[in-house]
Design an enzyme around this catalytic site. Structure first.
Site, PDB file in Angstrom:
ATOM      1  N   GLY B   9     -15.462  -0.230   0.725  1.00 43.03           N
ATOM      2  CA  GLY B   9     -14.060  -0.552   1.008  1.00 43.03           C
ATOM      3  C   GLY B   9     -13.785  -0.446   2.490  1.00 43.03           C
ATOM      4  O   GLY B   9     -14.192   0.511   3.149  1.00 43.03           O
ATOM      5  N   ASP B 214     -11.737  -1.691  -8.703  1.00 45.79           N
ATOM      6  CA  ASP B 214     -13.190  -1.730  -8.949  1.00 45.79           C
ATOM      7  C   ASP B 214     -13.854  -0.365  -8.759  1.00 45.79           C
ATOM      8  O   ASP B 214     -14.685   0.050  -9.560  1.00 45.79           O
ATOM      9  CB  ASP B 214     -13.859  -2.728  -7.994  1.00 45.79           C
ATOM     10  N   HIS B 235       7.921  -0.932  -6.594  1.00 47.06           N
ATOM     11  CA  HIS B 235       8.694  -1.055  -5.358  1.00 47.06           C
ATOM     12  C   HIS B 235      10.005  -1.760  -5.693  1.00 47.06           C
ATOM     13  O   HIS B 235       9.990  -2.814  -6.335  1.00 47.06           O
ATOM     14  CB  HIS B 235       7.925  -1.833  -4.290  1.00 47.06           C
ATOM     15  N   ARG B 272      11.871   5.858  -4.764  1.00 46.70           N
ATOM     16  CA  ARG B 272      11.655   4.516  -5.307  1.00 46.70           C
ATOM     17  C   ARG B 272      11.817   4.432  -6.817  1.00 46.70           C
ATOM     18  O   ARG B 272      12.292   3.423  -7.338  1.00 46.70           O
ATOM     19  CB  ARG B 272      10.256   4.023  -4.905  1.00 46.70           C
ATOM     20  N   GLU B 356      -5.940   5.197  -1.845  1.00 42.78           N
ATOM     21  CA  GLU B 356      -5.212   4.949  -3.090  1.00 42.78           C
ATOM     22  C   GLU B 356      -6.082   5.099  -4.331  1.00 42.78           C
ATOM     23  O   GLU B 356      -5.592   5.443  -5.402  1.00 42.78           O
ATOM     24  CB  GLU B 356      -4.556   3.553  -3.061  1.00 42.78           C
ATOM     25  N   ARG B 367       5.347   8.517  -5.372  1.00 42.18           N
ATOM     26  CA  ARG B 367       5.008   8.640  -3.956  1.00 42.18           C
ATOM     27  C   ARG B 367       6.227   8.381  -3.078  1.00 42.18           C
ATOM     28  O   ARG B 367       7.030   7.484  -3.361  1.00 42.18           O
ATOM     29  CB  ARG B 367       3.912   7.628  -3.590  1.00 42.18           C
ATOM     30  N   SER B 372       1.631   6.938   2.186  1.00 41.11           N
ATOM     31  CA  SER B 372       0.302   6.426   1.812  1.00 41.11           C
ATOM     32  C   SER B 372      -0.535   6.117   3.052  1.00 41.11           C
ATOM     33  O   SER B 372      -1.734   6.410   3.086  1.00 41.11           O
ATOM     34  CB  SER B 372       0.408   5.204   0.908  1.00 41.11           C
ATOM     35  N   LEU B 373       0.075   5.545   4.095  1.00 45.77           N
ATOM     36  CA  LEU B 373      -0.689   5.360   5.332  1.00 45.77           C
ATOM     37  C   LEU B 373      -1.100   6.724   5.888  1.00 45.77           C
ATOM     38  O   LEU B 373      -2.206   6.900   6.396  1.00 45.77           O
ATOM     39  CB  LEU B 373       0.130   4.576   6.372  1.00 45.77           C
TER      40      LEU B 373
END
Lengths: 233, 536
Positions: B9, B214, B235, B272, B356, B367, B372-373
Site C-alpha cells: 500500500g 484487500d 460522511h 458525523r 485505515e 471517528r 485519520s490523516l
C-alpha cells in the site's frame, strides 16, 4: 449515441450517455457489455490522477469529461500502451527522481507567511496524471526531456523558503530541461488542475539565468558572456 | 534473512511507514496495486488535527476528550492519548519535509474547525490537504531511494509456524497486473497499509474504487484477527448524484444544512454520526437536503474551498457560490480493521498493519474528522520503526518460493469459473442492500436478510468469474478478486452488526436504539469463521 475506443483496433460502442462522465460510460461498458475493456480509475473526483486518456485528440480525465456523440477515445501518447487505455507511467514518474523533486533537507523553525503559501499553491495541486507528458511535443521526440510535471515540481520546491539548496536544484535541470522546452503551451491547455508547466519553466529559466546559466541555443552565436552571465553578442 | 521491510500500500500510511522504516536502517520495498499518489489519501480534504499553539483555548487534553467522546467508549484512552500528544510533533515533521500547508497572516499553520472539535484544530492545505501531504511524502520517499513496485495486486500473506505454534510472516504473493504473473516477495517483516473497505457500499461511498479491503481480507486468511468491523462512518455531505465528498470544512467554516423547506434542522458541527442520522431522517420524510455555503462569500470560498467549488460544478452542475448543493450521507470511513498492539504488530509475528486497514483503537465507534490523516502519520512512524527493528533482529530463513505454484493454481482455478452470472451486477446489488439495510440505520431483520443474500452470493461465486481471459492487465480478474475480498469482509460486518444489539456511534440499531453499556461497552472481535467476542 456512439463512441469509438482505440483498443487493438478501434471499437465502436452504442451507449446511452445522458450527461454521464466518460469514466461512468467506460464502467457501464465494462460491467455490462465487454468485461475485457481495460482502463484505469480511482477517486472518480479528479484528484487521484488515474484516469487520464485522450478524447478527440486532447488529454482529459475520464472522470471529469462528459461524453459527446461520436467521441474518439484513445490512450495517452508518449508512454508504452500496456492494454487498451492503460499506459505505463513508470518512465514519466522516474523524472521526479531524476530532477530530485523533493526538499533537500528537513527544515527547522522556518516560518512561512500566507504570501509564501501562495507562491507554490498551484504547483502543489499537481496530481501526476501524466496528461502533460502525453501532450508534450518535445517529450515525443526527446525521451530524455525531463518534462512538464517534473519541472513544475522543481519550481514547487525552489519557490519554497524551506528549500535551502535551491542552486543545486537549478543545476540539475539544465540538460534536457528548461531550455529544451519550446514554450508551446500544450501542457497548460491539457492540465486538469489549471497548472501551466510552460509558465513554470519560464520561471525556472529566469532563476537559471540569475544563477549564471544561459540559453544554450544562443551560446553558439556569441563570442562570449558578460560577467553577469547574460549572453553578449 | 535480510534486513528488509515490505510495505503493501502506497497511501499516506504506507509512505509514512516506508520513510521511518528506511530511516531506521531497513531496506524498504513498497508494493502498490496502483501507483503511489493515487491512493485514497489524495481524497482527504478537510485537515489533520493537532493542537499547535493553544491560543484559541484548545489543548491536547481537549483533543483527547473530543476524540474519546466521539468514540463512545470504544477507543483505548492510552492509544488516544498517544495519538493526540504526538500530533504536534507529527505536524512539525510534515512541515519540516515541505508540506505546503495554508498559513495565517501571522505566519502560522492555518487551522479550521471540524465537527466534534472544541476549537479550530485541523491544519489544512486549502481543501487539498490529503493530496499535498501524500505527494510530499512520496517525494520524501524518492529522496530516500525507497523502491516502489507498482501495479501489483496482493494475493496472500505467507506465514509459517514456530515450534511454539505461533505464526510468523515470511512474505507475500502478488499478481503483477502488467505481466499477469504471480510473484513471491520474501520478507520477515511486512506492513499492511491497504486502506479500508467502504467500497462494499459500491456507489454509495465517497471512496476510491480501490478501497476494497484487500489487505484486511488477506490478513484474516492468514490467521489474523479483526475488530469493530460493524462501525462504518457515513460522511454527512457527499454530492447527491455522484457520492463525491464535500469536505466537512465547508460546515466548519459556517456552512448550513437545509431541508426542502430551506430550514436548518441540526447542529452542523456535531460528530458525523449524529449529523448523518439527522440528514437521513430528513430524507426519510421524503425531502431533500442541501449544503448552503453561499453566505460565506465568494472570496472565502475560492480561497479556502477551491476543490469543493470545482467538484460541485463538475459533478452536480451547481455553483456553490450562488446555489444550494444537494447532498446525502454515504459510506466514508471504516473504523474497524486489523487488530494491532502498541507496536502496530498483528497477532502474526513480523506482520504489522497501519492506517485505515488497522484498528489502532483511536476512533472507537465514530471517528472525529481530522483524525485519520493524523493517525497515519503518528502510527505510520510506529509501524515503520518497529517493522525495521523486527527485520533487523529476526533470525531465520524460510523457503517460500515453491509456494508460487499454489498461488498460480488458484488463479487458474478462478479463471476457469463458469462466468454465467455477472459479478458486477451482484456487486452493485450488494452495495444497494448495504446502503439501505447496513447503513446509517440497521435492524435485525434487514441485517439478516442481507446476510442471507450475501451467503447465497458466496455459494454462487463459482458460477460467476471473469469473462476476460487475457493474461496482461486483466482488470476484470483484479475486480473479481476485490469482489471476493469484499464478500468476505461484508459477512464479518453483518455478523458483527447483528451481534451488537445496541446503538453506539456509527452503529445505530432501530430495534435497540440506546447504548447497552453492561453488555457492549467493548470492542467486537471476530474470527474468520464469524465467532464474535467482546474485549476491552
Amino acid at each position: 449515441m456512439k463512441i469509438n475506443i482505440q483498443r487493438e483496433s478501434v471499437v465502436e460502442y452504442e451507449i446511452e450517455a445522458n450527461n454521464k462522465t466518460l469514466l461512468e460510460i467506460l464502467g457501464e461498458i465494462k460491467t455490462t457489455l465487454d468485461s475485457s475493456l481495460t482502463y484505469s480509475s480511482g477517486c472518480r473526483s479528479s484528484v487521484c490522477g488515474s484516469c487520464a486518456v485522450r478524447v478527440n485528440g486532447k488529454e482529459v480525465l475520464a472522470c471529469s469529461y462528459h461524453v459527446q456523440d461520436g467521441d474518439f477515445v484513445e490512450p495517452m501518447r508518449n508512454s508504452e500502451v500496456i492494454r487498451d487505455l492503460v499506459v505505463n507511467m513508470d518512465r514519466a514518474y522516474e523524472f521526479n527522481q531524476k530532477v530530485k523533486a523533493w526538499q533537500s533537507s528537513a527544515s527547522e523553525h522556518i516560518l512561512l507567511s500566507h504570501e509564501d503559501e501562495k507562491l507554490n499553491e498551484l504547483q502543489s495541486d499537481c496530481i501526476l496524471c501524466g496528461s502533460c507528458y502525453s501532450a508534450c511535443p518535445v517529450y515525443s521526440v526527446n525521451e530524455e526531456f525531463l518534462g512538464p510535471f517534473s519541472l513544475t515540481r522543481v519550481l514547487r520546491y525552489v519557490s519554497d523558503k524551506r528549500e535551502l539548496n535551491k542552486n543545486e536544484k537549478i543545476d540539475d535541470i539544465q540538460t534536457n530541461g528548461v531550455w529544451d522546452c519550446t514554450l508551446c503551451n500544450a501542457c497548460t491547455i491539457v492540465c486538469p488542475q489549471g497548472i501551466s508547466s510552460k509558465a513554470d519553466i519560464e520561471k525556472l529559466r529566469t532563476r537559471s539565468v540569475i544563477q549564471g546559466y544561459t540559453d544554450p541555443s544562443f551560446s553558439s552565436f556569441g563570442s562570449g558572456f558578460s560577467f553577469d552571465g547574460s549572453p553578449s553578442f | 534473512m535480510s534486513n528488509k521491510v515490505i510495505i503493501i500500500g502506497a497511501g499516506g500510511a504506507g509512505l509514512v511507514s516506508a520513510i521511518h522504516a528506511k530511516s531506521s536502517g531497513a531496506d524498504v520495498v513498497v508494493i502498490t496495486k496502483e501507483y503511489p499518489t493515487r491512493s485514497q489519501t489524495s481524497m482527504a480534504q478537510g485537515g489533520i488535527n493537532a493542537v499547535l499553539g493553544g491560543e484559541n483555548g484548545d489543548s491536547i487534553e481537549l483533543h483527547i476528550e473530543n476524540t474519546l467522546s466521539s468514540a463512545k467508549n470504544l477507543a483505548n484512552p492510552k492509544s488516544v492519548e498517544f495519538l493526540c500528544k504526538n500530533a504536534p510533533d507529527a505536524l512539525l515533521w510534515l512541515d519540516s519535509i515541505g508540506v505546503p500547508f495554508s498559513r495565517t497572516k501571522d505566519s502560522k499553520i492555518a487551522q479550521r474547525k471540524l465537527g466534534g472539535a472544541y476549537a479550530a484544530r485541523a491544519c489544512y492545505a486549502q481543501d487539498y490537504t490529503g493530496l499535498k501531504i501524500l505527494h510530499t511524502l512520496y517525494d520524501r520517499c524518492l529522496a530516500l531511494g525507497i523502491e516502489f513496485l507498482n501495479e501489483r495486486y496482493l494475493l496472500e500473506i505467507i506465514t509459517n509456524k514456530q515450534d511454539s505454534n505461533k505464526s510468523f510472516v515470511c512474505g507475500v504473493s502478488v499478481l503483477d497486473k502488467r505481466s499477469g504473473e504471480v510473484e513471491i516477495h520474501k520478507s520477515s517483516s511486512v506492513i499492511i497499509a491497504t486502506g479500508g473497505y467502504s467500497r462494499i457500499f459500491h456507489k454509495n461511498s465517497t471512496n476510491s474504487v480501490s478501497t476494497t479491503g484487500d489487505g484486511i481480507a488477506s490478513v484474516i486468511r492468514a490467521g489474523g484477527v479483526v475488530s469493530d468491523m460493524e462501525f462504518i462512518q457515513f460522511h454527512p455531505t457527499a454530492l447527491k448524484n455522484s457520492s463525491i465528498l464535500i469536505s466537512e470544512s465547508a460546515r466548519g467554516a459556517g456552512g448550513y444544512l437545509l431541508n426542502s423547506n430551506g430550514e436548518r434542522f441540526t447542529n452542523e458541527l456535531a460528530p458525523r454520526d449524529e449529523v448523518a442520522r439527522a440528514i437521513d431522517d430528513e430524507i426519510a420524510k421524503g425531502g431533500d437536503v442541501f449544503l448552503d455555503i453561499r453566505h460565506l462569500g465568494s472570496e472565502f470560498i475560492e480561497n479556502e474551498l477551491p476543490q469543493e467549488v470545482k467538484l460541485a460544478k463538475l459533478y452536480e452542475n451547481i455553483d456553490p457560490i450562488h446555489e444550494l448543493i444537494p447532498i446525502k450521507p454515504v459510506a466514508h470511513y471504516t473504523m474497524g480493521g486489523i487488530v494491532v498492539d502498541e507496536k502496530a504488530m498483528t497477532n502474526i509475528d513480523g506482520l504489522f498493519a497501519v492506517g485505515e486497514c488497522a484498528n489502532h483503537r483511536v476512533h472507537g465507534a465514530n471517528r472525529l474528522g481530522g483524525n485519520s490523516l493524523l493517525e497515519l502519520v503518528v502510527f505510520g512512524k510506529v509501524a515503520g520503526e518497529n517493522a525495521a527493528k523486527y527485520a533487523k533482529e529476526f533470525k531465520g530463513e524460510a523457503n517460500i518460493d515453491e509456494q508460487k505454484s499454489l498461488f498460480e493454481a488458484e488463479i487458474v482455478e478462478i479463471m476457469s469459473y463458469k462466468n454465467e452470472i455477472n459479478f458486477y451486477t451482484k456487486q452493485a446489488e450488494l452495495g444497494e442492500l448495504f446502503y439501505r439495510f447496513v447503513g446509517i440505520k440497521r435492524d435485525k431483520e434487514g441485517l439478516q436478510n442481507v446476510l442471507d443474500v450475501l451467503r447465497d452470493m458466496k455459494k454462487d461465486l463459482k458460477n460467476m468469474g471473469v469473462g476476460d481471459k487475457a493474461k496482461v492487465y486483466n482488470t476484470n480478474l483484479i475486480e473479481f478478486l476485490e469482489f471476493k475480498n469484499m464478500l468476505e469482509l461484508s459477512e464479518l460486518v453483518l455478523i458483527s452488526a447483528l451481534a451488537r444489539e445496541e446503538s453506539r456511534g456509527a452503529h445505530f440499531r432501530v430495534d435497540y436504539p440506546t447504548a447497552n453499556n453492561e453488555m457492549f461497552c467493548a470492542n467486537t472481535f471476530i474470527t474468520r469463521d464469524g465467532l464474535v467476542s467482546y474485549e476491552n
